[in-house]
Design an enzyme around this catalytic site. Structure first.
Site, PDB file in Angstrom:
ATOM      1  N   GLU A 181      -3.772  -0.167   8.119  1.00  0.00           N
ATOM      2  CA  GLU A 181      -2.550   0.255   9.006  1.00  0.00           C
ATOM      3  C   GLU A 181      -2.689  -0.430  10.243  1.00  0.00           C
ATOM      4  OE1 GLU A 181      -1.345   4.154   9.036  1.00  0.00           O
ATOM      5  OE2 GLU A 181      -1.797   4.616   6.903  1.00  0.00           O
ATOM      6  N   HIS A 215      -2.852  10.809   0.673  1.00  0.00           N
ATOM      7  CA  HIS A 215      -2.356  10.677   1.960  1.00  0.00           C
ATOM      8  C   HIS A 215      -1.748  12.020   2.504  1.00  0.00           C
ATOM      9  CE1 HIS A 215      -0.923   7.311   4.994  1.00  0.00           C
ATOM     10  NE2 HIS A 215      -0.624   8.205   5.502  1.00  0.00           N
ATOM     11  N   ASN A 259      -7.382   1.718   9.789  1.00  0.00           N
ATOM     12  CA  ASN A 259      -6.298   2.106  10.466  1.00  0.00           C
ATOM     13  C   ASN A 259      -6.537   2.118  11.898  1.00  0.00           C
ATOM     14  OD1 ASN A 259      -5.085   2.221   7.903  1.00  0.00           O
ATOM     15  ND2 ASN A 259      -4.793   4.708   8.209  1.00  0.00           N
ATOM     16  N   ARG A 301       0.828  -1.237  -0.116  1.00  0.00           N
ATOM     17  CA  ARG A 301      -0.025   0.087  -0.054  1.00  0.00           C
ATOM     18  C   ARG A 301       0.726   1.245   0.025  1.00  0.00           C
ATOM     19  NH1 ARG A 301      -2.272   3.010   4.819  1.00  0.00           N
ATOM     20  NH2 ARG A 301      -3.901   4.163   3.937  1.00  0.00           N
ATOM     21  N   TYR A 349      -4.620   1.846  15.792  1.00  0.00           N
ATOM     22  CA  TYR A 349      -3.468   1.730  16.879  1.00  0.00           C
ATOM     23  C   TYR A 349      -3.727   1.583  18.009  1.00  0.00           C
ATOM     24  CZ  TYR A 349      -0.651   3.033  12.590  1.00  0.00           C
ATOM     25  OH  TYR A 349      -0.395   3.123  11.206  1.00  0.00           O
ATOM     26  N   GLU A 364      -7.427   8.362   6.126  1.00  0.00           N
ATOM     27  CA  GLU A 364      -7.810   9.171   7.413  1.00  0.00           C
ATOM     28  C   GLU A 364      -8.209  10.665   7.344  1.00  0.00           C
ATOM     29  OE1 GLU A 364      -4.443   8.757   9.868  1.00  0.00           O
ATOM     30  OE2 GLU A 364      -4.270   6.297   9.640  1.00  0.00           O
TER      31      GLU A 364
HETATM   32  O1  LIG Z   1       1.027   7.326  13.289  1.00  0.00           O
HETATM   33  C1  LIG Z   1       1.297   6.279  12.406  1.00  0.00           C
HETATM   34  C2  LIG Z   1       0.607   6.338  10.974  1.00  0.00           C
HETATM   35  N1  LIG Z   1      -0.689   6.535  11.168  1.00  0.00           N
HETATM   36  N2  LIG Z   1      -1.672   6.488  10.279  1.00  0.00           N
HETATM   37  C3  LIG Z   1      -1.132   7.409   9.023  1.00  0.00           C
HETATM   38  C4  LIG Z   1       0.303   7.446   8.803  1.00  0.00           C
HETATM   39  O2  LIG Z   1       0.752   8.299   7.919  1.00  0.00           O
HETATM   40  C5  LIG Z   1       1.049   7.476  10.193  1.00  0.00           C
HETATM   41  O3  LIG Z   1       2.511   7.585   9.941  1.00  0.00           O
END
Ligand SMILES: OC[C@H]1NNC[C@@H](O)[C@@H]1O
Length: 464
Positions: A369, A132, A303, A88, A305, A177
């Site tokens: 992600e 992005h 995504n 990706r 985390y 995002e």
């Molecule tokens: O913070 C880690 C990742 N989170 N999502 C978007 C990415 O560009 C970031 O690096």
């Protein structure tokens, strides 16, 4: 054996993933390419923002980054050595259209042509992200995402890229995002373009989603069959044993702004009340917009985390990333954390996947992600031992497997990130890669987690 959608999940004690499960890694243009002033690339809002004193740790910029623009062949070979099924990456809009509209820069498109051909030659499926966060500065000078016109320019740009690559790339993500790009970029001001207006954050969020809908429609008209949107999503939790009314109201507000604002718009063509109230006052949402935004998509990118924890806290100041959050605290919780200070909570991924499966049935999901930053240091032998990252990834893959076993139609997992890279306002000090980058000489050193991940891919799952 159970079958959900077209996914057949083996109900066994092992941690085998479904046949055909997609294993990959993710990156983004501004974070890895470098060559910021080469071959006709125009400036983006991140080129501008990174030069604002204090905006990025250490004054770091994406001028060189991982020099992927020149080292892409080496990086593809790395991907192939790990057995990645998919990669990706994002296309740099200002590399393709230096002013964000009008003339196309052929050398910009040529780079992605070469990259896609190289990936296919290596047997790796390109997952193309069209946006992005690197908006051409010229469009920001005309209002950026706070003005509706930018959404239409994005759809035109999406068409240009799709028409050039569609004969070889078939998996398209429109926007990455939108919450981060709008509420951190235009609300809290900690991301590019560094503006601090709640109203502008809501306008930007809507225009980013309108851009998604317009681009999805343009790609569908051109025959695209794998169109996706990628959202940063998180369970919003109150860490109290017995949350009160005010706690629940805080959860509802933050969940509406972080998750439902984008999920409901894209998958239901509606906004939660917290957004509608602002829309009624600002007037930026026009009749028909939500129908455009809710263009059918073929999968949703997630995504993930960590969860977001909130509780009522009378007198707490508003968090500018969450307009209306005065009286809401975002407490830390008693969990291990990554180098970003983010809590490590794999169960949150299971909870999130189950929620999406419940609330939006029939939408195939891909974890686009998931990963962690840790303070990785190469040993004298050049080895980079990163057991904490292996533990993080294993925990989250077990969490993903639990969701699969519960019937969630999860199609793939892409680790963030292939390479250490420019971590936005944190600069290069935060390392998310499964491959270490020595920025002094651009050497790539596969970390232990890369070898571990290659084993997961080879066995299509975790050891039981
Ligand atoms: O913070 C880690 C990742 N989170 N999502 C978007 C990415 O560009 C970031 O690096």
């Amino acid at each position: 054996m159970t079958t959900v959608g077209s996914t057949t999940t083996a109900r066994t004690a092992s941690q085998a993933f479904p046949a055909g499960f997609v294993w990959g890694a993710a990156t983004a243009a501004y974070q890895i390419e470098g060559a910021a002033h080469e071959d006709g690339r125009g400036p983006s809002i991140w080129d501008t923002f990174a030069r604002r004193p204090g905006a990025v740790a250490g004054g770091d910029t994406g001028d060189v980054a991982c020099d992927h623009y020149h080292r892409w062949r080496e990086d593809i070979a790395l991907m192939a050595s790990l057995g990645l099924g998919a990669y990706r990456f994002s296309v740099s809009w200002p590399r393709v259209q230096p002013d964000g509209s009008g003339p196309v820069n052929p050398r910009g498109l040529d780079f992605y042509d070469r990259l896609v051909d190289g990936l296919l030659e290596a047997g790796i499926t390109p997952y193309v992200t069209l946006y992005h966060w690197d908006l051409p500065q010229a469009l920001e000078d005309a209002g950026g995402w706070t003005v509706r016109d930018t959404a239409y320019r994005f759809a035109e740009y999406a068409g240009v890229v799709h028409d050039r690559l569609a004969d070889r790339a078939d998996t398209w993500t429109t926007i990455n995002e939108p919450w981060v790009a709008s509420f951190l970029g235009y609300g809290a001001g900690v991301h590019a373009p560094g503006r601090t207006s709640a109203d502008d954050a809501f306008r930007a969020a809507h225009h980013l989603m309108l851009a998604h809908g317009l681009a999805a429609r343009r790609l569908r008209e051109a025959g695209a069959e794998r169109i996706s949107l990628t959202l940063n999503l998180a369970p919003v939790l109150c860490p109290a044993d017995a949350p009160g009314e005010a706690d629940l109201a805080a959860v509802e507000l933050v969940d509406s702004l972080l998750n439902r604002q984008f999920l409901d718009a894209a998958l239901r063509g509606s906004y939660p009340d917290a957004v509608l109230e602002r829309a009624r006052r600002l007037g930026h949402v026009r009749d028909g917009d939500l129908a455009v935004i809710a263009q059918p998509i073929d999968s949703l990118g997630i995504n993930y985390y960590n969860p977001t924890y909130v509780r009522a806290a009378p007198g707490a100041p508003e968090n500018p990333a969450f307009p209306g959050s005065a009286g809401v605290a975002f407490p830390s919780v008693d969990l291990p954390t990554t180098a970003m200070g983010w809590p490590i909570a794999p169960d949150g991924l299971t909870e999130l996947l189950l929620r999406l499966h419940r609330d939006h049935p029939g939408v195939p999901l891909v974890v686009t992600e998931n990963g962690a930053a840790f303070d990785d240091v190469p040993g004298p032998d050049g080895r980079v031992a990163d057991p904490a990252r292996i533990g993080y990834l294993e925990g989250h893959l077990r969490a993903a497997h639990a969701a699969l076993a519960a019937g969630v139609d999860l199609r793939g997992y892409l680790v963030w990130s292939l390479l250490d890279n420019f971590e936005w306002a944190e600069g290069y000090g935060k390392r998310f890669g499964i491959v270490y980058v020595d920025y002094a000489d651009q050497r790539r050193l596969p970390k232990d987690s890369a070898r571990w991940y290659a084993g997961v891919i080879a066995r299509n799952g975790l050891e039981a």
